[in-house]
Scaffold this motif. Structure first.
Motif, mmCIF file in Angstrom:
data_model
loop_
_atom_site.group_PDB
_atom_site.id
_atom_site.type_symbol
_atom_site.label_atom_id
_atom_site.label_comp_id
_atom_site.label_asym_id
_atom_site.label_seq_id
_atom_site.Cartn_x
_atom_site.Cartn_y
_atom_site.Cartn_z
ATOM 1 N N UNK A 253 0.856 -1.178 0.000
ATOM 2 C CA UNK A 253 0.000 0.000 0.000
ATOM 3 C C UNK A 253 0.896 1.233 0.000
ATOM 4 N N UNK A 254 0.497 2.256 -0.755
ATOM 5 C CA UNK A 254 1.346 3.442 -0.924
ATOM 6 C C UNK A 254 0.498 4.601 -1.427
ATOM 7 N N UNK A 255 1.092 5.785 -1.403
ATOM 8 C CA UNK A 255 0.464 6.949 -1.995
ATOM 9 C C UNK A 255 0.797 7.055 -3.471
ATOM 10 N N UNK A 256 0.146 7.992 -4.136
ATOM 11 C CA UNK A 256 0.330 8.141 -5.585
ATOM 12 C C UNK A 256 1.745 8.552 -5.989
ATOM 13 N N UNK A 257 2.451 9.466 -5.266
ATOM 14 C CA UNK A 257 3.826 9.787 -5.670
ATOM 15 C C UNK A 257 4.758 8.577 -5.586
ATOM 16 N N UNK A 258 4.623 7.789 -4.517
ATOM 17 C CA UNK A 258 5.448 6.578 -4.390
ATOM 18 C C UNK A 258 5.166 5.622 -5.548
ATOM 19 N N UNK A 259 3.899 5.440 -5.866
ATOM 20 C CA UNK A 259 3.510 4.559 -6.969
ATOM 21 C C UNK A 259 4.124 5.048 -8.280
ATOM 22 N N UNK A 260 4.023 6.343 -8.525
ATOM 23 C CA UNK A 260 4.565 6.902 -9.761
ATOM 24 C C UNK A 260 6.081 6.792 -9.805
ATOM 25 N N UNK A 261 6.744 7.061 -8.682
ATOM 26 C CA UNK A 261 8.204 6.955 -8.648
ATOM 27 C C UNK A 261 8.643 5.535 -8.990
ATOM 28 N N UNK A 262 7.943 4.546 -8.471
ATOM 29 C CA UNK A 262 8.327 3.156 -8.779
ATOM 30 C C UNK A 262 8.146 2.841 -10.257
ATOM 31 N N UNK A 263 7.197 3.494 -10.903
ATOM 32 C CA UNK A 263 7.018 3.290 -12.338
ATOM 33 C C UNK A 263 8.093 4.013 -13.150
ATOM 34 N N UNK A 264 8.553 5.167 -12.656
ATOM 35 C CA UNK A 264 9.473 6.008 -13.421
ATOM 36 C C UNK A 264 10.374 6.772 -12.450
ATOM 37 N N UNK A 265 11.456 6.160 -11.961
ATOM 38 C CA UNK A 265 12.225 6.736 -10.851
ATOM 39 C C UNK A 265 13.294 7.747 -11.236
ATOM 40 N N UNK A 266 13.526 7.974 -12.506
ATOM 41 C CA UNK A 266 14.628 8.861 -12.886
ATOM 42 C C UNK A 266 14.250 10.338 -12.736
ATOM 43 N N UNK A 267 15.231 11.124 -12.350
ATOM 44 C CA UNK A 267 15.175 12.592 -12.371
ATOM 45 C C UNK A 267 13.960 13.166 -11.637
ATOM 46 N N UNK A 268 13.910 12.905 -10.341
ATOM 47 C CA UNK A 268 12.893 13.512 -9.482
ATOM 48 C C UNK A 268 13.536 14.570 -8.590
ATOM 49 N N UNK A 269 12.875 15.708 -8.487
ATOM 50 C CA UNK A 269 13.221 16.742 -7.516
ATOM 51 C C UNK A 269 12.003 16.923 -6.627
#
Length: 470
Positions: free
Chosen positions: A97-113
């Motif tokens: 179980x996770x929030x939407x930012x965590x879910x999105x990061x796992x799908x596309x983890x490159x270049x996050x600020x």
């Protein structure tokens, strides 16, 4: 734990975040997603949008917070507290179980600020994106700023940075989220009903840094007392931290003002940017926001030239110390986004030489007011207390030592408060809507409140013009 190659998906909540996750899942049904189930919550009911999604094969469960069945992955909307029975029920039914930012990061983890803090998140997020784009880089502002990260993930271009404004709600359930550059602006008490305690709230903010190491850059405002209370959890061995303050903190990684010029130092290499007087965003807090955004942008690869040009042209965002023109020689400023006391005190730093008539009030958050009232009384010429919270603010101010030197008035609602403020203001004064409250006694949100403020000012100008013509 990574996401499975294929998974059954449970979504909690049918607001914007939940339905954006559903939209992504529909695009990937059959290749990543096997099934999509949405629990809308105890007060949920069908809408035109959910009926359309049901016709596309999404299962909706309305009117309950007891999740049944079993799921591989659950994505919970930010309004659902991790301490609620609804969240607990979903946790028991899900492998992850996770929030939407965590879910999105796992799908596309490159270049996050990632950018968080009680106040200033939206300005700093928008400015960081602006500085990256001024340097010719691809960047999208996502998260709590308006567009969910999941909405941007499929269209990300090669090298595109996601500059994510992250709320405490969104960070509370993160586990693997790992931005390469992160900013923590400040920590003051807020959202205590959701988090149950200030410590839980602060730890949610600080969790933005938990996966960052010496190859990343964590950026923090070391002037902020709320952050400094947690220094031992931020400045940890193996993590690279940049200190932001008005004075040079003397560290290898720092952002500060020297001789009036914004300066960023990365690994002892200094970059001089622009003078604080060249910024179009005003107040001490916005100098700190500009320093943090500049450091973040440079760490992401922005050029010094691009950052300089970007800083010079970036204008105030709507509802955030937003100039609204003059009426009868009095300047009006819309800071409707200031829904807590700390934000109001920061806004007042934008007017050090002006006589300010401050509009305070709205839906009462129950925040302690004694210290706040003392600082307000020392900085303003008059206060108009309005809305549901007006009597508590009036009482706090009248009981404050030194408040006898300022005018304290009350008004029933926002437009009445503007009328009262006009009677107290003289040429050269500033009427500042910075309410320290949410808006739900009179409006649907701070945006509607701020726009009504501006619309009423325009009505007054038009009426004045008609009278002059007659």
């Amino acid at each position: 734990m990574s996401l499975p190659d294929r998974f059954s998906l449970l979504v909690l909540g049918q607001g914007t975040t939940g339905l954006d996750v559903v939209s992504w899942a529909l695009r990937h049904r059959g290749d990543r997603v096997d099934s999509i189930t949405v629990y809308g919550g105890g007060s949920s009911s069908p809408t035109e949008k959910t009926r359309s999604l049901e016709a596309s094969g999404v299962e909706f469960v309305y009117g309950t917070e007891l999740v049944q069945g079993s799921y591989d992955v659950c994505v919970a909307s930010p309004g659902i507290s991790e301490f609620s029975e609804f969240f607990g029920s979903a946790r028991a039914a899900s492998v992850q179980i996770m929030g939407e930012p965590e879910f999105t990061w796992r799908l596309s983890p490159q270049r996050w600020c990632g950018i968080t803090g009680t106040n200033g998140k939206t300005t700093t997020t928008s400015l960081t994106q602006h500085l990256l784009r001024s340097s010719g880089m691809a960047a999208s502002a996502v998260g709590n700023i308006g567009m969910t990260a999941i909405s941007a993930v499929d269209s990300r271009s090669q090298g595109d940075w996601l500059v994510a404004e992250l709320s405490s709600y969104q960070l509370a359930t993160t586990c693997e989220l790992h931005p390469r550059v992160s900013v923590l602006l400040n920590i003051t008490p807020d959202h205590l009903a959701w988090h149950r305690s200030h410590d839980n709230y602060a730890r949610a903010k600080i969790s933005l840094f938990k996966n960052m190491d010496k190859d990343d850059l964590a950026i923090v405002d070391v002037e902020d007392d709320g952050i400094n209370a947690y220094r031992d959890q931020i400045f940890v061995s193996g993590r690279r931290v940049l200190s932001v303050s008005f004075e040079d903190p003397g560290t290898a990684d720092a952002a500060f003002v020297r001789d009036g010029v914004l300066t960023v130092r990365l690994a002892d290499d200094e970059t001089s940017l622009v003078s604080a007087g060249e910024l179009k965003i005003f107040g001490h807090h916005n100098v700190i926001n500009a320093l943090a955004a500049s450091a973040a942008a440079l760490a992401c690869g922005a050029t010094a030239v691009g950052v300089r040009e970007g800083l010079k042209v970036f204008a105030p965002l709507e509802h955030r110390v937003e100039p609204c023109g003059e009426l009868d020689g009095v300047r009006y400023v819309n800071d409707s986004k200031a829904t807590n006391t700390d934000a109001v005190l920061k806004a007042l730093t934008a007017f050090p030489q002006d006589r300010v008539i401050l509009l305070l009030g709205g839906h009462d958050k129950g925040t302690p007011l004694d210290e706040f009232a003392e600082q307000v009384a020392a900085q303003v010429g008059a206060v108009v207390c309005f809305g549901e919270a007006r009597e508590r603010f009036r009482h706090a101010l009248e009981e404050t030592e030194g408040a006898s030197d300022i005018d304290i008035a009350v008004a029933s609602d926002l437009c009445d408060a503007v009328d009262v403020a006009r009677s107290l203001a003289g040429r050269g004064d500033v009427v500042l809507l910075s309410p320290a409250c949410s808006s739900f006694d009179e409006f649907t949100g701070f945006e509607e409140r701020g726009r009504r403020f501006k619309a009423y000012l325009q009505e007054l100008r038009e009426h004045a013009a008609e009278v002059e013509m007659d």
